[in-house]
Each structure stands twice: as structure tokens, then as C-alpha cells.
Design an enzyme around this catalytic site. Structure first.
Site: not given
Length: 695
Positions: A265, A304
């Protein structure tokens, strides 16, 4: 001298030491308070035997988890969550030193605890109380049913190595730990150095709780440059961080040819699109501004999932800028999180501050104009309540840049991982969708509009480029969990630049830590392997009705085969009038015969299921406590007046509940007619006492 931050390996706490002067203490990395610059601890792995830690996970850790079923592991996750909840005030106090405000810490700490609770519940609801997970339906491979195939998931035999980013030291660790632990895979956590001391405190609480199965969790505090050299087939790496680092790791031979699973990720140029209908003053406009400012300031923009590109209609751009400027001025107080009233803290480190400003400069060089905020060192509120410069703190004010040319490559490629967003304008929905796609794959995009047609057009165009989409409007703006909030039951990951992984997503994340294998064999063998009875495997009628047996006495394959019962026309009409179901197939001979599915008037399917219950039920009080449900019902062969039916009921799957005095029994039910044709198939679910009930 400042103490080194310990690691937890091979069942004990470890810190660097120099009994013979061999340790170069100067090689340790200082870790500082994000607001004041004060040294908190030092980090080093010099002398740590990483290979031994991994082998300990593969052997001791794997063995201790293999003894537990999915449900037993799920219950431990709940107990972990409770243990952390009891001591979360300690974590909050430490979290403030990372630059996190109370609301930031809530996202990280309570969010991580919430993941444990969520996976605990999902594990008990959606997985069997066993060690093998069956996936999909049976595939018949022979005409006589003696040869079958199906898929099963079994636990990978190695270690789950989890490399986490600095922004969420608790949540980031727990959202990887929960699915791995539930799958039965031991974890080795490697937190990022700037905030690793908070992850260490979380692991320490779990260790001190005494709940951890031996070897199930280890912590590496410090760098692991040769990590992948020690990995092999059966191991898994879960990485969160930059796309460039992920790509380097992905090229390692252990991943390329060694069979090590690698999930990522990575950084993501996420977008938020304002619909053309969402003009200033509309609920959608207001919700869009609230969300954009939250994503710029929450965790100081170090998420993120934060909004990096605000894509708005050209006609609305100035209104958006004014609204963002006003809301930041009214709602944002920059400073030390320990000071009263502070709503946004510093970045995690001065190195991160400098990196963010370097990336902002790249955006400016590409044509971005700062229209909200300033890149100058800001005055901030200090812990003592005073205000002024903080030269040793990692502070950056919220920044909104505007690009006159939305096609500039840098704005779709450069990520300033802080309180920074760029405003781009569009003229058509297709143009907005194209701008989203130019990010190269994102974790999330939100769309703020009350125009369902525009929402559908945008969503269908951009879905392939996103792991998650949020459709924001007046109906959900107050209940929405927000653009930047990954949830345990939904995918957290994204295609392309975002890494292609799925760190969350419900049970799918658990299955990433397991191997899906096709198994072919006889019904008897598949029953033994899966703990689920397969048609054709042995059955036992026994001398007692299966409903008279508790879970302690019931066995897979226990069966009752009923006598036959004839269906008459009077039965069909009585059921029709009693229930009100006078559908023509049951009441009109000519119209029923004209239907291609029926030979004439036929019995109601629910009449047959009701009769089947009467044929197999044992009416007296006993271990069967309740009918829990009915699943997978299919009506296959019509039943006409004069036909007769009978039913076979077989104990298919037995699932004791770990915390209750009863469990669930899934029964395979098959209704047949006098010609032995299958009339209907379904699963009956009952709740059954674990122990016999006294008369």
C-alpha cells in the site's frame, strides 16, 4: 546517554549491547519529539539476529497459532482490543510526542483497536470454527458423485513481515496484524523509526497482557536492510510506504523467483471531485469544503488517503479557495498537541518537514501557485500556551496550491506528504474523470454531488483507477466516515501507483495470508479434510433422532430419512387460501399448463418446505434450541397433485460457539419425490446446546 528502543524477538525484549566494546553506539539513530526536537530514544538493530527471529516465527509462532481455530484466534483479537483499551491513555500520552493531536490519536489508536474488534466479529461470523476454510461450491467431477473437487484455504507456513509507515504506528500495525493473526500466521512488525516508540508501547501492552500465543508477534525496532535475504517460500511481506521503495523491494529475488508474497500500500495522489451542481451555498459544496480541510489538517496531512488533488468546476474555483481559506482560519490552530486548543500538530520529524517543503517547491516550479497558506516557518502554539516560532519543531502550515493548467504532469505525480493539496479545474465530467485517472491509480476518490447522473458517470469512469470511492451528498454528509478513513470491511488499497494491494477488505485480507488449493477426491475424503459433509460420504441413521443429540453427541453425517407424504389438490388449495398465495400456477389448471415450467397445477414450494420440516422435526424439548435460518434454497422439480415427497436431513457442519453454551448446526436438506427426483435442496440452520439437556 539516551536509552535504545527495545525490540521484542524470540519471546523476550532485546536492546543493543556492547559487552566487548563491539557495538558502535554512534550508529544508532536519534528519535526526537516532533514539536520540540527533544531526543526521546535511539534506535538500532546492530547485533540483532533477524534470521533467528524469522525462524522463531515459522516454528514456535506457527505451531502455537496452528493449535487454534479461526474462532479461537478471533476471540483473542477481541481480548487484545480490550487490553489496549484499558491502557490507551498511556498510548495517547506517547502519541502526542509524534505530533498527533487528540483527534489524530483517536484515528490511530482507537482506529487500530476498532480493527481488532471488527476482525474478531468477522472471524466468528464469516469463518468456520476450524482451521481450514472452504471456498466456493462443490465441483462434481464424475456422473456417480464418487469424485468431487473444491477449493480450500490453508495457512501459509511462514512469517508475515509487516513494514509500516510512520504516520499510523498503532493502526498501521494492527490493521496488518489482525488478518494475519486470524489466518494463523505469526507476525514480525517493523515500524518506521520516527514513531516506532509508539508501536513499541502498543506491543509492550500486548506482551504484558499475557494473551499472545508464543511466537505470534515480534517487533523489530530499527532498520532491516537485509530483510528479504532471509525470507523464503511461505513468508509474506506487507509493505506500507513510498512507491519507489516498494518497487525496489519487489525486484528482490526472494519476491521475483523465491515465492515470497509481497503486498503493498503505497503513496497515492488521491482526488476529490466537486460536482457541477455543487455551487457555493449548497449542502454538497459545504460538505466538500469541510472534507477537504479535514484531509489537509488531520494528522497534518500525513495520510496515505489524504486529498492531494481537489478537482472542481472552473466556475467554482474562486469560491472553493475563499471557503478553504476561511475554514482553515476559523478551525485550525497549529501547535504542540499538548497545548490547549491545538487542532493540528507538526509533521512526524524535521526530516519529513524538509521533504514536504521540497515537494511543494517542485509543485511550484511546475506552475502551482500557493493561494492558501505560506511556506514560511509558521508561528505555533507551544505546550505552555505561548505562541511563536518553533525552529526545532516539524511544523508546516496548511497549503493549497492552484494550477492554471490541470494537465501539468507534476501535479499528478508529485506527492507532498503533509498538509498540502492542489486545486485543479475542469469543464466537463469526462475531463474530470480523465484528471482523476492521471494519478496512475489511487487509494480513494470522493465525489461531492447531488446529481445522480453525474455521480454515476464519474464513478463508472474512475472506478478502475481506485480502490475505494466515496459518493458524498446532503443525505450522508453528517454520517459519512469520510474520504480518508479506511474501514476494516472495505478495501484499503488501490491499483497502479497505490500498490495493487488490499490490506483490508474483510475476510479477503485474511485470505491473503492463506493458500487457495484445489482438492480432488471422494466425498469421504473431502468431508474429512473440510469438516463439511459432502453428498456421497457416509451417513448414520443411528438409534436416536439427530435432534435428540447435543453438540457433544452429534456427528457429521448423522441423518434422518423421513417417510413419504402425498400431496393432494385440497392441500394445495388450503395452503393457497390460508397464506393468500393464490398464484395462478397453483390455482389455475389451464394457465399453469401454459407455463413452460409446469405440467399443470403444482404445489407451492413453501408448502413443500413446511411439510419437510414436519417430516423431519422432533417436537419434544431437547438440545435443539431454535431454528436459526434457511439458506441456499432451490426448487428443482415441480410437485403435482398425487405426487408424494420425503426428506433427508443430514448434519453437514457443526460450529460450536466459543463463548456460548450452544453452537450452530448446518443440516443438508434434500426433498425427493416418489420417483427419487430431487424436488428441492437447501441448508437448515439450528442452534443446538453443547451438552445434553436434562429432561
Amino acid at each position: 546517554m539516551t536509552d535504545f528502543l527495545p525490540s521484542y524477538v524470540q519471546g523476550e525484549w532485546w536492546t543493543p549491547s556492547a559487552p566487548s566494546g563491539s557495538l558502535s553506539l554512534s550508529k544508532g539513530t536519534d528519535v526526537r519529539d516532533a514539536s520540540t526536537g527533544e531526543i526521546i530514544t535511539r534506535v538500532s538493530t546492530e547485533g540483532l539476529d533477524l534470521a533467528a527471529a524469522l525462524e522463531y516465527a515459522r516454528t514456535t509462532g506457527h505451531a502455537s497459532l496452528a493449535e487454534l481455530t479461526f474462532h479461537q484466534r478471533a476471540l483473542l483479537l477481541k481480548q487484545f482490543a480490550l487490553a489496549l483499551t484499558e491502557r490507551k491513555d498511556e498510548l495517547y500520552a506517547i502519541s502526542a510526542r509524534t505530533g498527533a493531536t487528540k483527534s489524530d490519536s483517536w484515528i490511530d489508536i482507537d482506529g487500530g483497536i476498532g480493527v481488532l474488534f471488527s476482525y474478531s466479529g468477522k472471524g466468528r461470523r464469516e469463518l468456520p470454527n476450524s482451521r481450514v476454510h472452504v471456498d466456493g461450491a462443490v465441483e462434481p467431477l464424475s456422473k456417480d458423485g464418487s469424485f468431487l473437487g473444491r477449493h480450500v484455504y490453508t495457512t501459509l507456513p511462514g512469517a508475515a513481515v509487516q513494514i509500516n509507515a510512520f504516520n499510523f504506528p498503532v493502526w498501521g500495525s494492527l490493521e496488518k496484524l489482525a488478518p494475519a493473526f486470524l489466518a494463523g500466521m505469526p507476525t514480525v512488525v517493523k515500524p518506521a523509526t520516527p514513531t516506532g516508540y509508539l508501536a513499541e508501547a502498543m506491543v509492550r501492552i500486548l506482551v504484558e497482557s499475557g494473551l499472545l500465543p508464543e511466537g505470534s508477534l515480534q517487533l523489530i525496532s530499527g532498520s532491516v536492510p537485509d530483510l528479504l535475504d532471509h525470507l523464503r517460500l511461505g513468508d509474506l511481506v506487507g509493505f506500507t510506504g513510498s512507491a519507489s521503495t516498494a518497487e525496489k523491494l519487489r525486484q528482490h529475488p526472494a519476491v521475483q523467483t523465491g515465492g515470497v508474497r509481497f503486498t503493498t500500500e503505497t503513496d497515492s495522489i488521491n482526488a476529490s471531485v466537486l460536482g457541477t451542481d455543487a455551487v457555493a451555498g449548497s449542502p454538497e459544496f459545504d460538505a466538500y469544503i469541510r472534507q477537504l480541510v479535514v484531509e489537509m489538517t488531520s494528522k497534518a496531512g500525513q495520510k496515505c488517503t489524504a486529498i492531494r488533488r481537489a478537482i472542481v468546476p472552473a466556475a467554482t474555483a474562486d469560491a472553493v479557495i475563499d471557503a478553504v481559506r476561511t475554514r482553515i482560519a476559523q478551525k485550525t490552530v497549529l501547535g504542540d498537541p499538548r497545548a490547549e486548543g491545538v487542532t493540528m500538530g507538526p509533521l512526524a520529524s524535521t526530516a519529513q518537514r524538509d521533504e514536504v517543503l521540497r515537494q511543494v517547491q517542485k509543485l511550484q516550479d511546475a506552475g502551482g501557485r500557493v493561494v492558501v497558506g505560506s511556506t514560511d516557518a509558521p508561528d505555533v502554539r507551544h505546550a505552555d500556551g505561548s505562541a511563536g516560532p518553533a525552529p526545532d519543531g516539524a511544523f508546516v502550515a496548511p497549503l493549497l496550491l492552484r494550477f492554471d493548467d490541470p494537465s501539468v504532469e507534476a501535479v499528478h505525480d508529485v506527492e507532498a506528504f503533509g498538509p498540502v493539496s492542489s486545486l485543479l479545474t475542469y469543464s466537463t465530467t469526462a475531463e474530470a474523470a480523465d484528471l482523476v485517472a492521471r494519478g496512475g491509480g489511487s487509494l480513494v476518490t470522493s465525489i461531492a454531488t447531488h446529481d445522480s447522473a453525474q455521480a454515476v458517470e464519474l464513478a463508472t469512469r474512475i472506478a478502475p483507477f481506485n480502490g475505494r470511492m466515496l459518493l458524498l451528498d446532503r443525505d450522508n454528509s453528517r454520517t459519512s466516515t469520510g474520504h480518508g478513513s479506511p474501514l476494516p470491511g472495505l478495501v484499503h488499497g488501490g491499483p497502479g501507483r497505490a500498490g495493487g494491494g488490499e490490506e483490508l477488505g474483510g475476510i479477503r485480507a485474511v485470505l491473503h495470508h492463506m493458500q487457495r488449493t484445489a482438492v480432488q477426491g471422494s466425498p469421504e475424503m473431502l468431508t474429512a479434510l473440510t469438516g463439511v459433509w459432502h453428498a456421497g460420504a457416509a451417513t448414520s441413521a443411528g438409534d436416536r433422532h439427530p435432534f435428540r443429540k447435543s453438540l457433544a453427541e452429534l456427528r457429521i453425517g448423522d441423518q434422518i430419512a423421513s417417510d413419504a407424504r402425498e400431496v393432494t389438490l385440497d392441500d394445495i388449495e388450503t395452503f393457497a387460501h390460508f397464506t393468500g398465495d393464490t398464484f395462478y400456477a397453483h390455482m389455475g389448471e389451464e394457465s399453469a399448463a401454459a407455463n413452460p415450467f409446469f405440467p399443470g397445477r403444482v404445489a407451492h414450494g413453501y408448502l413443500l418446505v413446511s411439510w419437510a420440516a414436519g417430516l423431519f422435526v422432533d417436537p419434544e424439548p431437547g438440545p435443539v434450541l431454535a431454528n436459526y435460518g434457511l439458506e441456499n434454497l432451490r426448487f428443482i422439480t415441480p410437485v403435482s397433485p398425487g405426487d408424494s415427497i420425503r426428506v433427508e436431513l443430514t448434519a453437514k457442519q457443526i460450529t460450536p460457539r466459543e463463548t456460548d453454551e450452544y453452537g450452530e448446526v448446518r443440516w443438508d436438506a434434500v426433498i425427493r419425490n416418489q420417483r427419487d427426483e430431487i424436488v428441492a435442496t437447501y441448508d437448515v440452520l439450528t442452534l443446538v446446546s453443547k451438552e445434553p439437556i436434562a429432561a
